[in-house]
Write an enzyme that holds these catalytic residues in place. Structure first.
Site, short mmCIF file in Angstrom:
data_model
loop_
_atom_site.label_atom_id
_atom_site.label_comp_id
_atom_site.label_asym_id
_atom_site.label_seq_id
_atom_site.Cartn_x
_atom_site.Cartn_y
_atom_site.Cartn_z
N LYS A 148 0.78 -0.92 -0.12
CA LYS A 148 -0.33 0.16 0.23
C LYS A 148 0.76 1.45 0.10
CE LYS A 148 -4.01 1.77 2.39
NZ LYS A 148 -4.88 1.67 3.65
N SER B 125 -10.00 2.01 2.63
CA SER B 125 -8.90 2.99 1.71
C SER B 125 -8.09 2.17 0.99
CB SER B 125 -8.14 3.77 2.54
OG SER B 125 -7.88 3.04 3.55
N SER C 273 -9.95 -0.51 7.11
CA SER C 273 -9.45 -0.30 5.45
C SER C 273 -8.87 -1.95 5.15
CB SER C 273 -8.20 0.77 5.56
OG SER C 273 -9.33 2.13 5.32
N1 GLN Z 1 -12.90 4.64 5.95
C1 GLN Z 1 -12.10 4.40 7.52
C2 GLN Z 1 -12.29 6.44 6.96
O1 GLN Z 1 -13.00 6.99 5.87
C3 GLN Z 1 -11.51 3.75 7.76
C4 GLN Z 1 -10.04 4.26 6.88
C5 GLN Z 1 -9.04 3.38 7.98
O2 GLN Z 1 -9.15 2.25 7.99
N2 GLN Z 1 -7.67 3.55 7.10
O3 GLN Z 1 -11.87 7.12 7.60
#
Ligand code: GLN
Length: 453
Positions: free
Chosen positions: A58, A133, A157
């Protein structure tokens, strides 16, 4: 087959499908092939746990000499001069980094639509999102571009995109994997974890990256067990808790049905199933957005146009340079979080928002601890629905935030959670089963996931 063949296989597949899927942001075949040659010489002597395995990383995980952008314009030209601890560990385990994977900017999002560079597509249906994400990390594995990838999970995410893409994704216990070199979003929640096609592969990858790190004071001094030996297939007598809040309104009927079927499988294998309650989990999303945005507003202060990355032109003075750089360099969602977090931390509001949210976080953590006094694992869905269409939720942040209603409490409690594929929706999209364990008990999480898969 040589290791170089394996690398070429991976690049061939990327060539074939990545024009459509758009999982990768940065590729360097020459570098990967050089590494393959180097590893080939080691064959038969002291091979690492991931010997010769192609892996995607990532793009918020710092890789020396390989552009690392966190999918932000503000880091668009960032070429790190050091490695994250996990990148060092992948190297030590003899893995080969194939490239860097797309994500929501600074890991803020649930669809990978917040990337500055590209919109990754779900390989199961190119009109739907891969989740986020870590959407690039899940899509690359689902599309067969790489067998392994790393994601990060602050509020779902890893698990949510794994669920949307029909692959296996684990968020380890907070402190299990070093965060050194992970571009910080919310430091008290962020955790790096593995995404793979099988539970066994996942156990290999976690074993390679886990452990105490002197460069991360929140990494835990807890021995890394052999995760692979937990995959016995035997879960007789295991006690499974199902939170009633996880099968309530707001979770679609087809998702509930797939969980009920999974529970039958676990019961058939000799586990006992009981309904329990996590009464404070309904406050999870609100608590999470206050705390994670507060931490983000502090962590992202370092992007000022001086130290790294993008710098705006034509600034009149230093303050103007900061302002222009940040106005031009950050995307809308990142700005929204910085403003929310700055507000929640400002004097006069701190007690009402930040401090209150910290108290609720403790209650959420206690809910989990209480259930784990009597049960080995907690099981439920990963997400309320299967993957949604690209563009469908992007203009509605609150609907987008609700995607993580079932994953966020796990981050707030700091416990480990995995998403494993659990059949298909009526529309032919993957569904995921979430299995949650006690602090540092990834072994039991893997044992149940493996018996089920
Ligand atoms: N969707 C969540 C956010 O927007 C989680 C993101 C994540 O776990 N990095 O913060």
């Amino acid at each position: 087959i040589t290791i170089a063949d394996l690398v070429r296989e991976s690049y061939k597949r990327i060539e074939e499908v990545d024009g459509k899927v758009q999982a990768f942001l940065t590729l360097d075949e020459e570098r990967a092939l050089e590494r393959a040659e180097e590893l080939q010489k080691k064959l038969g002597a002291d091979e690492g746990l991931l010997y010769g395995m192609p892996i995607g990383v990532k793009d918020n995980i710092v890789t020396k000499g390989l552009r690392t952008t966190a999918a932000s314009k503000i880091l668009g030209n960032f070429d790190p001069i050091y490695n994250s601890t996990v990148a060092d560990k992948l190297h030590a385990a003899d893995a080969i980094t194939i490239g860097k994977l797309n994500m929501d900017e600074f890991a803020m999002g649930s669809s990978t639509e917040n990337s500055h560079f590209a919109k990754t597509k779900n390989p199961w249906n190119l009109e739907t999102v891969p989740g986020g994400s870590s959407g690039g990390s899940a899509a690359a594995v689902a599309a067969g571009e790489v067998p392994f990838s790393l994601g990060s999970d602050t509020g779902g995410s890893i698990r949510q995109p794994a669920s949307f893409c029909g692959v296996v994704g684990l968020k380890p216990t907070y402190g299990r994997v070093s965060r050194f070199g992970l571009i910080a979003f919310a430091s008290s929640l962020d955790q790096i974890g593995p995404i793979t096609t099988s539970v066994e592969d996942n156990a290999y990858l976690l074993e390679a990256i886990a452990g105490l790190d002197p460069n991360d004071s929140t990494s835990a001094n807890v021995e890394v067990p052999n995760y692979r030996s937990a995959l016995t297939g035997d879960i007789k007598g295991l006690k499974v808790a199902v939170p009633k809040e996880y099968l309530g309104d707001g979770v679609s009927e087809e998702v509930r049905q797939s969980v009920r079927e999974a529970l039958k499988v676990l019961e058939g294998l000799g586990a006992t199933i009981d309904e329990v309650s996590l009464p404070h989990s309904k406050y999870g999303v609100a608590t999470y957005y206050l705390l994670s945005s507060s931490e983000a507003s502090a962590n992202l202060a370092r992007f000022d146009g001086i130290r790294y990355g993008y710098r705006a032109d034509n600034a009149e003075n230093l303050i103007d340079l900061y302002k222009k750089t940040r106005a031009e360099g950050f995307g809308d969602e990142v700005k929204r979080r910085i403003m929310l977090g700055t507000y929640a931390l400002s004097s006069g509001y701190y007690d009402a928002y930040y401090k209150k949210a910290q108290k609720v976080r403790t209650l959420i953590k206690q809910d989990f601890e209480k259930v784990f006094e009597d049960y080995d694992v907690i099981v439920g869905p990963t997400t309320p629905t299967p993957a949604f269409k690209i563009g469908e939720q992007i203009d509605d942040p609150l609907t987008m935030y609700a995607n993580d209603i079932l994953t966020i409490p796990v981050n707030l409690a700091g416990v480990p959670g995995i998403s494993v594929p659990a059949g298909l929706s009526e529309s032919g999209l993957p569904l995921g089963l979430q299995i949650i364990g006690k602090h540092f008990d990834e072994r039991t999480v893997y044992r149940v996931a493996h018996a089920y898969e």
